[in-house]
Design a protein around this motif. Structure first.
Motif, short mmCIF file in Angstrom:
data_model
loop_
_atom_site.label_atom_id
_atom_site.label_comp_id
_atom_site.label_asym_id
_atom_site.label_seq_id
_atom_site.Cartn_x
_atom_site.Cartn_y
_atom_site.Cartn_z
N GLY A 12 -7.04 -13.06 2.88
CA GLY A 12 -7.67 -13.01 4.19
C GLY A 12 -6.64 -12.71 5.26
O GLY A 12 -5.49 -13.16 5.18
N TYR A 13 -7.04 -11.92 6.26
CA TYR A 13 -6.13 -11.58 7.35
C TYR A 13 -6.96 -11.31 8.61
O TYR A 13 -8.15 -10.99 8.53
N PRO A 14 -6.35 -11.44 9.78
CA PRO A 14 -7.09 -11.27 11.04
C PRO A 14 -7.73 -9.89 11.18
O PRO A 14 -7.15 -8.88 10.76
N THR A 15 -8.89 -9.87 11.80
CA THR A 15 -9.59 -8.61 12.02
C THR A 15 -8.82 -7.68 12.96
O THR A 15 -9.06 -6.48 12.97
N SER A 16 -7.88 -8.21 13.70
CA SER A 16 -7.09 -7.40 14.64
C SER A 16 -5.90 -6.70 13.99
O SER A 16 -5.20 -5.93 14.64
N THR A 17 -5.66 -6.92 12.70
CA THR A 17 -4.52 -6.31 12.01
C THR A 17 -4.69 -4.80 11.95
O THR A 17 -5.74 -4.32 11.51
N PRO A 18 -3.69 -4.03 12.38
CA PRO A 18 -3.80 -2.56 12.33
C PRO A 18 -4.04 -2.07 10.89
O PRO A 18 -3.36 -2.50 9.95
N TYR A 19 -4.98 -1.17 10.75
CA TYR A 19 -5.38 -0.67 9.44
C TYR A 19 -4.22 0.00 8.70
O TYR A 19 -4.09 -0.14 7.48
N THR A 20 -3.33 0.68 9.41
CA THR A 20 -2.21 1.36 8.75
C THR A 20 -1.29 0.35 8.06
O THR A 20 -0.76 0.63 6.98
N ARG A 21 -1.11 -0.83 8.65
CA ARG A 21 -0.30 -1.88 8.02
C ARG A 21 -1.00 -2.42 6.78
O ARG A 21 -0.36 -2.70 5.77
N VAL A 22 -2.31 -2.58 6.87
CA VAL A 22 -3.08 -3.08 5.72
C VAL A 22 -2.98 -2.11 4.54
O VAL A 22 -2.76 -2.52 3.40
N VAL A 23 -3.11 -0.82 4.80
CA VAL A 23 -3.04 0.18 3.74
C VAL A 23 -1.64 0.21 3.11
O VAL A 23 -1.50 0.31 1.89
N ALA A 24 -0.61 0.11 3.92
CA ALA A 24 0.76 0.08 3.39
C ALA A 24 0.98 -1.18 2.53
O ALA A 24 1.58 -1.11 1.45
N PHE A 25 0.48 -2.32 2.99
CA PHE A 25 0.52 -3.58 2.24
C PHE A 25 -0.20 -3.42 0.90
O PHE A 25 0.33 -3.75 -0.16
N GLU A 26 -1.40 -2.87 0.95
CA GLU A 26 -2.23 -2.67 -0.24
C GLU A 26 -1.50 -1.80 -1.27
O GLU A 26 -1.42 -2.13 -2.45
N ARG A 27 -0.99 -0.68 -0.81
CA ARG A 27 -0.30 0.26 -1.71
C ARG A 27 0.93 -0.38 -2.35
O ARG A 27 1.17 -0.24 -3.55
N HIS A 28 1.71 -1.10 -1.56
CA HIS A 28 2.91 -1.75 -2.08
C HIS A 28 2.56 -2.76 -3.17
O HIS A 28 3.18 -2.77 -4.24
N VAL A 29 1.57 -3.60 -2.91
CA VAL A 29 1.18 -4.61 -3.89
C VAL A 29 0.64 -3.94 -5.16
O VAL A 29 0.99 -4.33 -6.27
N CYS A 30 -0.16 -2.89 -5.02
CA CYS A 30 -0.70 -2.18 -6.19
C CYS A 30 0.42 -1.57 -7.03
O CYS A 30 0.33 -1.58 -8.27
N GLN A 31 1.45 -1.05 -6.39
CA GLN A 31 2.58 -0.49 -7.14
C GLN A 31 3.23 -1.56 -8.00
O GLN A 31 3.57 -1.32 -9.17
N GLU A 32 3.39 -2.75 -7.45
CA GLU A 32 4.03 -3.84 -8.20
C GLU A 32 3.13 -4.34 -9.33
O GLU A 32 3.59 -4.54 -10.46
N ILE A 33 1.86 -4.55 -9.04
CA ILE A 33 0.92 -5.03 -10.06
C ILE A 33 0.84 -4.05 -11.22
O ILE A 33 0.78 -4.45 -12.38
N SER A 34 0.83 -2.77 -10.91
CA SER A 34 0.66 -1.74 -11.92
C SER A 34 1.81 -1.69 -12.93
O SER A 34 1.65 -1.18 -14.03
N ARG A 35 2.97 -2.25 -12.57
CA ARG A 35 4.10 -2.28 -13.49
C ARG A 35 3.77 -3.10 -14.74
O ARG A 35 4.23 -2.77 -15.83
N ILE A 36 2.97 -4.14 -14.62
CA ILE A 36 2.67 -5.00 -15.77
C ILE A 36 1.25 -4.80 -16.27
O ILE A 36 0.98 -4.98 -17.46
N CYS A 37 0.31 -4.44 -15.40
CA CYS A 37 -1.09 -4.34 -15.80
C CYS A 37 -1.58 -2.90 -15.95
O CYS A 37 -2.71 -2.68 -16.36
N GLY A 38 -0.76 -1.93 -15.59
CA GLY A 38 -1.15 -0.54 -15.72
C GLY A 38 -1.94 -0.01 -14.54
O GLY A 38 -2.06 1.19 -14.36
N GLY A 39 -2.48 -0.87 -13.72
CA GLY A 39 -3.26 -0.47 -12.56
C GLY A 39 -3.98 -1.66 -11.97
O GLY A 39 -3.87 -2.78 -12.47
#
Length: 128
Positions: A12-39
């Motif tokens: 959960g995060y505030p509705t005022s969070t800039p979308y570009t930061r959220v997308v960068a956060f999302e992509r970074h976490v997915c890159q790390e998760i994908s190392r062990i789970c494949g995606g």
């Protein structure tokens, strides 16, 4: 068909969070998760909670809060679940600092599932 574990991390995060930061956060976490789970899979939703919701009461009367929610879903073999949890937890905490995502408690759901896959291309090739 394989027996697997599905982990869902709800951030959960505030509705005022800039979308570009959220997308960068999302992509970074997915890159790390994908190392062990494949995606992984993500979904963006709206979350609602009462500000006394963590108090373990029988009923809640606090002020209703609205937040955006980003859910990361990963599926892995049972023997990888502890490592997948650890890597995802670390990635979420590190990325929250780097991308300035204001979050605290992350809700994690763990479920046993049977995983299956099929190829659309193979199925369509068979029909020709």
């Amino acid at each position: 068909m394989r027996e697997q574990i599905e982990l869902k991390f709800q951030v959960g995060y505030p509705t005022s969070t800039p979308y570009t930061r959220v997308v960068a956060f999302e992509r970074h976490v997915c890159q790390e998760i994908s190392r062990i789970c494949g995606g992984c899979e993500t979904s963006h939703t709206k979350g609602w909670w009462r500000d006394d919701g963590a108090d373990h009461k029988t009923a809640f009367r606090g002020i209703l809060q609205e937040e955006n929610t980003l859910t990361f879903t990963v599926t892995c073999e049972k023997l990888k679940v502890d490592l997948a949890y650890k890597i995802t937890k670390e990635a979420l905490c590190d990325a929250a600092l780097v991308f300035r995502i204001e979050t605290d408690w992350i809700h994690v759901k763990e479920s046993s599932v049977l995983g299956r896959h099929f190829s659309v291309k193979e199925v369509n090739r068979e029909d020709v």
